[in-house]
Enzyme design. Structure first.
Site, PDB file in Angstrom:
ATOM      1  N   GLU A  20       0.842  -1.199   0.000  1.00  0.00           N
ATOM      2  CA  GLU A  20       0.000   0.000   0.000  1.00  0.00           C
ATOM      3  C   GLU A  20       0.877   1.249   0.000  1.00  0.00           C
ATOM      4  O   GLU A  20       1.683   1.456   0.906  1.00  0.00           O
ATOM      5  CB  GLU A  20      -0.911   0.023   1.230  1.00  0.00           C
ATOM      6  CG  GLU A  20      -1.785   1.267   1.278  1.00  0.00           C
ATOM      7  CD  GLU A  20      -2.624   1.374   2.529  1.00  0.00           C
ATOM      8  OE1 GLU A  20      -3.284   2.418   2.728  1.00  0.00           O
ATOM      9  OE2 GLU A  20      -2.616   0.409   3.315  1.00  0.00           O
ATOM     10  N   LYS A  45      -7.433 -15.698  16.289  1.00  0.00           N
ATOM     11  CA  LYS A  45      -7.683 -15.291  14.902  1.00  0.00           C
ATOM     12  C   LYS A  45      -9.140 -14.923  14.641  1.00  0.00           C
ATOM     13  O   LYS A  45      -9.659 -15.110  13.537  1.00  0.00           O
ATOM     14  CB  LYS A  45      -7.236 -16.389  13.932  1.00  0.00           C
ATOM     15  CG  LYS A  45      -5.753 -16.740  14.023  1.00  0.00           C
ATOM     16  CD  LYS A  45      -5.395 -17.863  13.056  1.00  0.00           C
ATOM     17  CE  LYS A  45      -3.901 -18.161  13.077  1.00  0.00           C
ATOM     18  NZ  LYS A  45      -3.454 -18.754  14.349  1.00  0.00           N
ATOM     19  N   ASP A  75       2.514 -14.404  12.602  1.00  0.00           N
ATOM     20  CA  ASP A  75       1.365 -15.021  11.945  1.00  0.00           C
ATOM     21  C   ASP A  75       0.435 -13.917  11.441  1.00  0.00           C
ATOM     22  O   ASP A  75      -0.167 -13.204  12.248  1.00  0.00           O
ATOM     23  CB  ASP A  75       0.622 -15.913  12.943  1.00  0.00           C
ATOM     24  CG  ASP A  75      -0.470 -16.739  12.290  1.00  0.00           C
ATOM     25  OD1 ASP A  75      -0.906 -16.379  11.184  1.00  0.00           O
ATOM     26  OD2 ASP A  75      -0.894 -17.742  12.886  1.00  0.00           O
ATOM     27  N   HIS A 131      -2.747  10.260  -1.247  1.00  0.00           N
ATOM     28  CA  HIS A 131      -2.898   8.972  -1.913  1.00  0.00           C
ATOM     29  C   HIS A 131      -2.800   9.114  -3.428  1.00  0.00           C
ATOM     30  O   HIS A 131      -2.307   8.207  -4.107  1.00  0.00           O
ATOM     31  CB  HIS A 131      -4.231   8.319  -1.524  1.00  0.00           C
ATOM     32  CG  HIS A 131      -4.145   7.503  -0.271  1.00  0.00           C
ATOM     33  ND1 HIS A 131      -3.720   6.202  -0.269  1.00  0.00           N
ATOM     34  CD2 HIS A 131      -4.421   7.816   1.027  1.00  0.00           C
ATOM     35  CE1 HIS A 131      -3.736   5.725   0.968  1.00  0.00           C
ATOM     36  NE2 HIS A 131      -4.157   6.687   1.773  1.00  0.00           N
TER      37      HIS A 131
END
Length: 612
Positions: A294, A426, A502, A600
């Site tokens: 990004e 998670k 992770d 952006h």
């Protein structure tokens, strides 16, 4: 016995050692009896490899031996395992006998050198057993020593190495980028897989496409992880009809991920790593690696780090550290489930369960067990410290030990699963937001008024108002769970990818509430982030890969801390929180100043055609 010990030497491991062959020759000549050694030490020829013959069978590829029934161990007077047992037993028995006899002599004042017949026999038996044991345990040293001197001449009955090898055996051509391994011709070592030519790769690819060779078994059958990835990739392209030309294969150590990080690899993904910083945190400077695709993210976080730095730095506090696992068990009635709940939560019983739990690891230490009942089902949320590891496997092992112990006390307990989602791993969950999971950290900084204006291009009052209406009120209107922030998961994900964490645990690790308040008579800005469930580690998993290990080394938290176990992982958690603080500060300032879209457009919409 002495000659038997020599003959029982584990010669099947030294039968192609030039030094051992010389020893055999010397000893047989000087003993006057060449029949002591009955083993034929000459190497037996092998037939050339036939790859296509073995592909369809699914067996490991290996050459055929002409005489597979003859073994080096056939030269032993007894089978090898019986010989080993005999000499081990003889050694310890004789040692015990001699020590007992010598102790009696010392007590009675008898000189030790005065020996009777039984002691003489014992001493000779001891010597024989020592000879055998030295040979048994010294094989690795002798082989490594011999391998260093493989250029020395052979001198065993005037025979040369060529006389031991069948000259009909030829080495096939080797595919490029596959390291050539020496092809042993010894009967036992000939089972080692050797490289094949491009034609052999073609045979294997076709077998994978046709389903005769499972794709997952390529590493074990070929013994070459990179070659297995190449064949798997080619087979996938043919079976799917889709090109994978853009997926790189070279430049990655596939051995490093075998059995721990990724199965059935076909290449690797390129994610650029940027650096934000220096981040001044608790008086120390850190250059924070961030792996992301990004645009603007690293630049924005870097600006936040600059604002924090020139304002005197940030301060962080870790106030909780415990990984969790929550099994679910079931009873015949809710009453029995409640009885186990009371048993587990009792202080005296908890001490016993802690001992059982802590046996699973040097670093696992049970902290508490929180129970919840749903009818006749009981959920037990175990929390424990895990050193520098993230700790999921560690806590699971400890929980399994406790469940095995409780099964004896409660035989009617039915273990449904070691994870009952009350952990919770998670997944966004209120229990993690409230009770914490992993590392719980709060990080704060005071940003001076002139820094807010010159570096962040906004006003203190505007930031405070925006934070209240966006991060607090807006998130409440959306029914957010732990999402009272601008983009904490952006920074957490980037740092996690760079340091081998992770990625899926970004979900609960990004739980964060951002607070802003005007201080010092409204001139300066106090900003803080509170993150109750940062799940990180510096050992195990992806942290062992070369790239991720380098990023951890950059932060000074690579591996386990020997002096203070767990301190590296705790420091990494505070760095994550400090980076989130910088990212929150910069993005909120961009939104407040109306620069979000403009930035952006500048950094995230390149018009360059990089393919050309």
């Amino acid at each position: 016995m002495f000659f038997w010990a020599i003959n029982a030497f584990p010669i099947q491991q030294l039968q192609h050692s030039q030094y051992f062959l010389t020893f055999l020759h010397f000893f047989s000549v000087n003993s006057g009896d060449r029949k002591i050694f009955t083993m034929d030490v000459r190497r037996r020829a092998v037939k050339p490899l036939d790859a296509s013959k073995h592909i369809s069978s699914g067996e490991p590829l290996r050459p055929h031996n002409q005489d597979s029934s003859v073994k080096a161990s056939d030269a032993l007077p007894l089978p090898l395992y019986l010989t080993n047992g005999l000499f081990f037993t003889m050694f310890f028995s004789v040692m015990y006998f001699l020590l007992h006899r010598w102790r009696e002599k010392i007590r009675n004042g008898i000189p030790l050198h005065v020996l009777n017949f039984s002691e003489l026999v014992a001493i000779f038996s001891l010597i024989a057993s020592v000879i055998y044991l030295l040979g048994f345990f010294g094989i690795g040293f002798v082989q490594s020593f011999v391998s260093k001197g493989n250029n020395d001449s052979w001198d065993v009955e005037d025979e040369t190495p060529e006389q031991f090898i069948d000259t009909t055996v030829t080495s096939p051509p080797v595919r490029r980028n596959i390291p050539m391994k020496s092809v042993p011709v010894d009967e036992k070592d000939a089972q080692i897989i050797t490289p094949f030519s491009l034609e052999d790769d073609e045979v294997i690819i076709k077998s994978v496409v046709e389903g005769r060779i499972p794709s997952y078994s390529l590493e074990s059958k070929l013994g070459d992880c990179k070659r297995a990835a190449f064949i798997r990739k080619e087979a996938l392209q043919r079976s799917s009809g889709k090109s994978l030309d853009g997926l790189p294969l070279d430049g990655f150590d596939y051995e490093s991920i075998l059995g721990q990080c990724c199965e059935m690899p076909i290449g690797y993904i390129q994610i650029p790593v940027g650096i934000a910083g220096p981040l001044l945190l608790n008086g120390n400077e850190f250059s924070v690696p961030m792996a992301t695709t990004e645009g603007c993210l690293v630049a924005s976080t870097n600006r936040g780090c600059k604002a924090i730095y020139v304002s005197g730095g940030a301060t962080s506090v870790l106030f909780r550290d415990g990984m969790t696992r929550a099994p679910v068990v079931r009873f015949g009635s809710a009453k029995r489930a409640a009885e186990l709940k009371f048993f587990v939560e009792d202080t005296m019983n908890f001490e016993t369960l802690s001992v059982v739990f802590n046996k699973s690891s040097r670093f696992a230490r049970l902290q508490n067990i929180q129970c919840a009942i749903a009818g006749k089902n009981l959920y037990m949320r175990f929390s424990c410290s895990t050193g520098d590891a993230m700790g999921m496997n560690m806590v699971s092992k400890g929980v399994q030990n406790v469940l095995d112990y409780l099964q004896n006390e409660y035989p009617d307990m039915d273990i449904i699963g070691i994870s009952g989602n009350y952990c919770s791993d998670k997944k966004p969950a209120a229990v993690n937001w409230i009770e914490g999971r992993g590392k719980s950290v709060v990080c704060e900084a005071i940003i001076k008024e002139e820094v807010v204006k010159k570096v962040l291009k906004t006003e203190v009052a505007a930031l405070v108002e925006l934070n209240m209406l966006k991060n607090l009120t807006g998130s409440a209107m959306a029914g957010a769970l732990g999402g009272f922030n601008a983009h904490a998961s952006n920074i957490v994900s980037a740092v996690y990818l760079a340091t081998g964490q992770d990625p899926a645990q970004n979900i609960e690790s990004s739980h964060c509430i951002t607070m802003m308040e005007a201080v010092n008579d409204g001139k300066d800005l106090h900003i803080s982030v509170t993150m109750p469930s940062i799940e990180v580690g510096t050992v195990g998993g992806g942290t062992q890969l070369a790239s991720q290990s380098a990023c951890l080394n950059l932060l000074g938290v690579k591996g386990a801390n020997r002096e203070a176990p767990g301190s590296n992982a705790r420091l990494l958690a505070t760095i994550v929180a400090g980076s989130v603080l910088a990212g929150e500060l910069s993005l909120m300032s961009a939104i407040s100043a109306g620069q979000l879209v403009k930035s952006h457009m500048k950094y995230n919409r390149s018009c360059k055609d990089v393919t050309k």
